[in-house]
Design a protein around this motif. Structure first.
Motif, short mmCIF file in Angstrom:
data_model
loop_
_atom_site.label_atom_id
_atom_site.label_comp_id
_atom_site.label_asym_id
_atom_site.label_seq_id
_atom_site.Cartn_x
_atom_site.Cartn_y
_atom_site.Cartn_z
N TYR A 43 0.81 -1.22 0.00
CA TYR A 43 0.00 0.00 0.00
C TYR A 43 0.85 1.27 0.00
N LEU A 44 2.17 1.11 0.09
CA LEU A 44 3.05 2.26 0.19
C LEU A 44 4.02 2.42 -0.98
N VAL A 45 4.43 1.31 -1.59
CA VAL A 45 5.52 1.38 -2.56
C VAL A 45 5.16 2.17 -3.82
N ASN A 46 3.86 2.29 -4.14
CA ASN A 46 3.46 3.03 -5.33
C ASN A 46 2.87 4.40 -5.01
N THR A 47 3.04 4.85 -3.79
CA THR A 47 2.55 6.17 -3.40
C THR A 47 3.66 7.21 -3.57
N ARG A 48 3.32 8.46 -3.30
CA ARG A 48 4.31 9.54 -3.38
C ARG A 48 5.11 9.69 -2.09
N ILE A 49 4.76 8.91 -1.09
CA ILE A 49 5.49 8.98 0.18
C ILE A 49 6.89 8.43 -0.01
N THR A 50 7.90 9.20 0.36
CA THR A 50 9.29 8.77 0.19
C THR A 50 9.76 7.99 1.41
N PRO A 51 10.80 7.17 1.25
CA PRO A 51 11.35 6.46 2.41
C PRO A 51 11.76 7.41 3.54
N ASN A 52 12.36 8.54 3.19
CA ASN A 52 12.78 9.48 4.23
C ASN A 52 11.59 10.09 4.96
N GLN A 53 10.49 10.30 4.26
CA GLN A 53 9.28 10.80 4.91
C GLN A 53 8.75 9.77 5.91
N LEU A 54 8.85 8.50 5.56
CA LEU A 54 8.45 7.45 6.50
C LEU A 54 9.36 7.45 7.72
N THR A 55 10.64 7.75 7.51
CA THR A 55 11.57 7.83 8.64
C THR A 55 11.22 9.01 9.54
N TYR A 56 10.83 10.14 8.93
CA TYR A 56 10.39 11.28 9.75
C TYR A 56 9.16 10.90 10.58
N LEU A 57 8.24 10.15 9.97
CA LEU A 57 7.05 9.70 10.71
C LEU A 57 7.45 8.77 11.86
#
Length: 261
Positions: A43-57
């Motif tokens: 559900y995440l790999v094809n979104t615009r959310i970047t890996p670094n944004q996930l790290t910030y979260l």
């Protein structure tokens, strides 16, 4: 773009050795969180959310876990433990999304380390503030000495991580390659035996985010039954003692091994 299946994702995001890293993989990741994260990845790999944004979260979730402990009563301890589980999930997901997209980076590794420092420190400071009884449930004033003890625990947790990370800094500045796992073994047989004993007891793990949050949750349940903050204070004192002792023991372990050679 079609959503990839778990079967397609697994060999890419969980390459051989990911779950077997000696110091890079948490036991909770091996036991259950890597499987949960694997089912979140599609559900995440094809979104615009970047890996670094996930790290910030991840960092936000970890810091909020410490803040949640300021909520009085059992609900604060429960919220803290739940947010640490979310922190762990995001810690798994960010790297998996990066591997799938081939977006791994030094910046991502750096943010990940900063996140661990901040989140685990925030949890221990939050535990100390909780033990300080900001809302005077025991009928007295705020016991700021507990906030200080919690801060000592946080300092110890940070120093333990720094002692490990600074090995790579020292080697890099000396023009040496990254340290190999076998170099961690102490050169002294006596220290090697002591290290094995400490590893078997695993008491040092208690200052980690997952373990500390569960310890605080158990203490919160005991406090709820007992009607005061006795068990939270015992937990904070124990975490501070373990963190400071482990800081010293880990420094001796590094200096007595071949990691700086």
């Amino acid at each position: 773009m079609p959503k990839p299946s778990v079967a397609e994702l697994r060999p890419v995001v969980h390459p051989d050795g990911v779950k077997d890293r000696r110091s890079g993989e948490h036991w909770a990741g091996r036991m259950y969180m890597r499987e949960i994260s694997l089912h979140c990845d599609p559900y995440l790999v094809n979104t615009r959310i970047t890996p670094n944004q996930l790290t910030y979260l991840m960092i936000v979730a970890g810091i909020l876990a410490g803040a949640a402990l300021l909520v009085p009563g059992l609900i604060g301890a429960v919220l803290g433990a739940v947010l640490i589980q979310l922190y762990l999930l995001l810690d798994c997901v960010d790297g998996e999304v990066a591997r799938w997209r081939k977006q791994t980076s030094i910046t991502g590794v750096y943010l990940d380390r900063v996140g661990h420092y901040l989140s685990e420190a925030a949890l221990l400071v939050g535990a100390g503030m909780r033990a300080a009884d900001l809302f005077h449930k025991d009928g007295g004033g705020t016991h700021w000495e507990w906030a200080f003890i919690g801060t000592l625990a946080a300092l110890g947790a940070i120093l333990i991580k720094a002692e490990t990370d600074l090995v790579d800094v020292a080697r890099a500045r000396s023009g040496l390659p990254a340290v190999k796992d076998e170099a961690a073994a102490p050169r002294s047989s006596g220290l090697a035996l002591a290290r094995k004993a400490a590893a078997a007891l695993k008491f040092h793990r208690l200052v980690g985010g997952v373990e500390a949050s569960l310890m605080i949750l158990v203490a919160g349940i005991a406090d709820y039954i007992h009607g005061d903050l006795l068990f939270t204070r015992i937990a904070v004192a124990a975490l501070a003692a373990i963190a400071l002792l482990q800081t010293l023991l880990h420094l001796v372990s590094v200096l007595a091994s071949s990691r700086l050679r």
